[in-house]
Write a protein that holds these residues in place. Structure first.
Motif, PDB file in Angstrom:
ATOM      1  N   SER A 123      66.034  66.916  -7.012  1.00 12.72           N
ATOM      2  CA  SER A 123      67.360  66.524  -7.498  1.00 12.72           C
ATOM      3  C   SER A 123      68.428  66.815  -6.453  1.00 12.72           C
ATOM      4  CB  SER A 123      67.698  67.249  -8.806  1.00 12.72           C
ATOM      5  OG  SER A 123      67.825  68.641  -8.595  1.00 12.72           O
ATOM      6  N   TRP A 124      69.530  66.052  -6.557  1.00 12.91           N
ATOM      7  CA  TRP A 124      70.674  66.251  -5.675  1.00 12.91           C
ATOM      8  C   TRP A 124      71.603  67.300  -6.265  1.00 12.91           C
ATOM      9  CZ3 TRP A 124      71.038  64.094  -0.937  1.00 12.91           C
ATOM     10  CH2 TRP A 124      70.197  63.008  -0.656  1.00 12.91           C
ATOM     11  N   GLY A 125      72.164  68.141  -5.405  1.00 10.17           N
ATOM     12  CA  GLY A 125      73.120  69.146  -5.837  1.00 10.17           C
ATOM     13  C   GLY A 125      74.138  69.411  -4.741  1.00 10.17           C
ATOM     14  N   THR A 126      75.080  70.283  -5.014  1.00  8.41           N
ATOM     15  CA  THR A 126      76.195  70.517  -4.102  1.00  8.41           C
ATOM     16  C   THR A 126      76.009  71.804  -3.299  1.00  8.41           C
ATOM     17  OG1 THR A 126      77.431  71.661  -5.843  1.00  8.41           O
ATOM     18  CG2 THR A 126      77.783  69.284  -5.615  1.00  8.41           C
ATOM     19  N   ILE A 127      76.953  72.033  -2.370  1.00  9.48           N
ATOM     20  CA  ILE A 127      76.983  73.242  -1.545  1.00  9.48           C
ATOM     21  C   ILE A 127      78.341  73.901  -1.726  1.00  9.48           C
ATOM     22  CG2 ILE A 127      76.916  74.135   0.818  1.00  9.48           C
ATOM     23  CD1 ILE A 127      74.972  71.912   1.523  1.00  9.48           C
ATOM     24  N   CYS A 128      78.340  75.204  -1.939  1.00  5.26           N
ATOM     25  CA  CYS A 128      79.577  75.949  -2.164  1.00  5.26           C
ATOM     26  C   CYS A 128      80.332  76.134  -0.849  1.00  5.26           C
ATOM     27  CB  CYS A 128      79.245  77.304  -2.782  1.00  5.26           C
ATOM     28  SG  CYS A 128      80.700  78.286  -3.213  1.00  5.26           S
ATOM     29  N   ASP A 129      81.668  76.228  -0.947  1.00  2.00           N
ATOM     30  CA  ASP A 129      82.495  76.349   0.255  1.00  2.00           C
ATOM     31  C   ASP A 129      82.580  77.769   0.804  1.00  2.00           C
ATOM     32  OD1 ASP A 129      84.096  77.578  -1.630  1.00  2.00           O
ATOM     33  OD2 ASP A 129      85.818  76.249  -1.357  1.00  2.00           O
ATOM     34  N   ASP A 130      82.000  78.765   0.117  1.00  2.00           N
ATOM     35  CA  ASP A 130      82.054  80.145   0.608  1.00  2.00           C
ATOM     36  C   ASP A 130      81.449  80.232   2.006  1.00  2.00           C
ATOM     37  OD1 ASP A 130      83.098  80.790  -1.831  1.00  2.00           O
ATOM     38  OD2 ASP A 130      81.319  81.837  -2.573  1.00  2.00           O
ATOM     39  N   SER A 131      82.214  80.742   2.960  1.00  2.00           N
ATOM     40  CA  SER A 131      81.777  80.965   4.346  1.00  2.00           C
ATOM     41  C   SER A 131      81.514  79.685   5.124  1.00  2.00           C
ATOM     42  CB  SER A 131      80.507  81.840   4.392  1.00  2.00           C
ATOM     43  OG  SER A 131      80.724  83.081   3.751  1.00  2.00           O
ATOM     44  N   PHE A 132      81.756  78.529   4.518  1.00  2.00           N
ATOM     45  CA  PHE A 132      81.479  77.255   5.185  1.00  2.00           C
ATOM     46  C   PHE A 132      82.592  76.956   6.183  1.00  2.00           C
ATOM     47  CE2 PHE A 132      80.685  72.818   5.849  1.00  2.00           C
ATOM     48  CZ  PHE A 132      79.346  72.623   5.549  1.00  2.00           C
ATOM     49  N   GLY A 133      82.217  76.691   7.453  1.00  2.00           N
ATOM     50  CA  GLY A 133      83.207  76.460   8.492  1.00  2.00           C
ATOM     51  C   GLY A 133      82.820  75.332   9.429  1.00  2.00           C
ATOM     52  N   SER A 134      83.433  75.309  10.606  1.00  2.00           N
ATOM     53  CA  SER A 134      83.241  74.208  11.549  1.00  2.00           C
ATOM     54  C   SER A 134      81.818  74.147  12.094  1.00  2.00           C
ATOM     55  CB  SER A 134      84.239  74.318  12.702  1.00  2.00           C
ATOM     56  OG  SER A 134      84.110  75.557  13.372  1.00  2.00           O
ATOM     57  N   GLN A 135      81.167  75.295  12.281  1.00  2.00           N
ATOM     58  CA  GLN A 135      79.785  75.285  12.765  1.00  2.00           C
ATOM     59  C   GLN A 135      78.864  74.616  11.753  1.00  2.00           C
ATOM     60  OE1 GLN A 135      79.603  75.826  15.934  1.00  2.00           O
ATOM     61  NE2 GLN A 135      78.714  77.858  16.205  1.00  2.00           N
ATOM     62  N   GLU A 136      79.081  74.929  10.486  1.00  2.00           N
ATOM     63  CA  GLU A 136      78.262  74.340   9.432  1.00  2.00           C
ATOM     64  C   GLU A 136      78.531  72.837   9.321  1.00  2.00           C
ATOM     65  OE1 GLU A 136      78.206  78.308   9.552  1.00  2.00           O
ATOM     66  OE2 GLU A 136      80.084  77.340   8.936  1.00  2.00           O
ATOM     67  N   ALA A 137      79.811  72.454   9.433  1.00  2.00           N
ATOM     68  CA  ALA A 137      80.160  71.030   9.377  1.00  2.00           C
ATOM     69  C   ALA A 137      79.538  70.270  10.541  1.00  2.00           C
ATOM     70  CB  ALA A 137      81.677  70.862   9.377  1.00  2.00           C
ATOM     71  N   LEU A 138      79.483  70.892  11.710  1.00  2.00           N
ATOM     72  CA  LEU A 138      78.863  70.259  12.874  1.00  2.00           C
ATOM     73  C   LEU A 138      77.388  69.977  12.621  1.00  2.00           C
ATOM     74  CD1 LEU A 138      78.781  69.372  15.844  1.00  2.00           C
ATOM     75  CD2 LEU A 138      78.439  71.770  16.462  1.00  2.00           C
ATOM     76  N   VAL A 139      76.680  70.928  12.041  1.00  2.00           N
ATOM     77  CA  VAL A 139      75.259  70.727  11.747  1.00  2.00           C
ATOM     78  C   VAL A 139      75.086  69.599  10.726  1.00  2.00           C
ATOM     79  CG1 VAL A 139      73.179  71.795  10.781  1.00  2.00           C
ATOM     80  CG2 VAL A 139      74.646  73.099  12.335  1.00  2.00           C
ATOM     81  N   VAL A 140      75.971  69.544   9.734  1.00  2.00           N
ATOM     82  CA  VAL A 140      75.929  68.451   8.754  1.00  2.00           C
ATOM     83  C   VAL A 140      76.060  67.107   9.454  1.00  2.00           C
ATOM     84  CG1 VAL A 140      77.206  67.351   6.877  1.00  2.00           C
ATOM     85  CG2 VAL A 140      76.738  69.805   6.796  1.00  2.00           C
ATOM     86  N   CYS A 141      77.043  66.988  10.348  1.00  2.00           N
ATOM     87  CA  CYS A 141      77.267  65.718  11.048  1.00  2.00           C
ATOM     88  C   CYS A 141      76.072  65.348  11.915  1.00  2.00           C
ATOM     89  CB  CYS A 141      78.537  65.793  11.885  1.00  2.00           C
ATOM     90  SG  CYS A 141      80.054  65.988  10.907  1.00  2.00           S
TER      91      CYS A 141
END
Length: 215
Positions: A123-141
């Motif tokens: 199933s699809w689910g979400t990710i919480c914003d706690d501690s989420f930053g630019s490094q994490e966003a880069l890996v997502v991209c």
């Protein structure tokens, strides 16, 4: 794709610096498999094709698409030529992509930005914003193939939108930036969190295409 949920919508392709639609003439199940594959759905359980009329696009790029099912990109399939068609915008094709592989990502709401969802345990689910930053966003991209020779992400952004549903799969994600998949980053564990859906994180991957790549 722009639809009522993360796995369906009007199909568009990027060519010559412009997003445009795909005509539904001859567009079938095999063609939808290729489109879903390019959109990141590696483990498909089913696809559906429908006509989504009533939306005016600046261009109709493809018509009479015919894929053999082995292509990685829709542009590799046979079609009538870029911008050559006998269609109206009432014949825009829409697709639905069902299924996913463990750890797959999807940006709900757009091609390069939206609320971040991850596939786990069927199933699809979400990710919480706690501690989420630019490094994490880069890996997502990077995982979403928005950091390749064809599309180069120059700016990543993250923000909180909330309003998701389903399981909150990850919290306190911490990446070093070298990972290729967000699931490879440190986190608290699957479905271990202290968040509500008001803390669902979203990501933007800003950049530009260097060739005819996007759907």
């Amino acid at each position: 794709m722009d639809g009522s949920h993360s796995k369906e919508g009007r199909l568009e392709i990027f060519h010559s610096g412009i997003w445009g639609s795909v005509c539904d003439d001859s567009f079938g199940h095999t063609d939808a498999i290729v489109a879903c594959r390019q959109l990141g759905f590696r483990c498909l359980s089913n696809v559906q094709v429908y006509t989504e009329g009533g939306f005016t696009t600046s261009k109709i790029w493809m018509d009479n698409v015919s894929c053999n099912g082995q292509e990685s990109y829709l542009k590799s399939c046979s079609f009538g030529g870029w911008g050559k068609h006998d269609c109206s915008t009432g014949e825009n094709v829409g697709i639905r992509c069902y299924g996913g592989c463990a750890g797959d990502l999807w940006l709900v709401g757009g091609n390069i930005e939206g609320r971040l969802h991850i596939y786990h345990s069927g199933s699809w689910g979400t990710i919480c914003d706690d501690s989420f930053g630019s490094q994490e966003a880069l890996v997502v991209c990077k995982q979403l193939l928005l950091w390749t020779q064809n599309y180069r992400t120059t700016i990543v952004q993250f923000y909180t939108t909330g309003h998701g549903n389903g399981t909150i799969w990850l919290d306190d994600v911490a990446c070093n930036g070298n990972e290729n998949r967000i699931a490879d980053c440190a986190h608290r564990g699957w479905n271990v969190h202290n968040c509500g859906h008001s803390e669902d994180v979203s990501v933007r991957c800003y950049g530009s295409y260097s060739s005819d790549e996007g759907t």
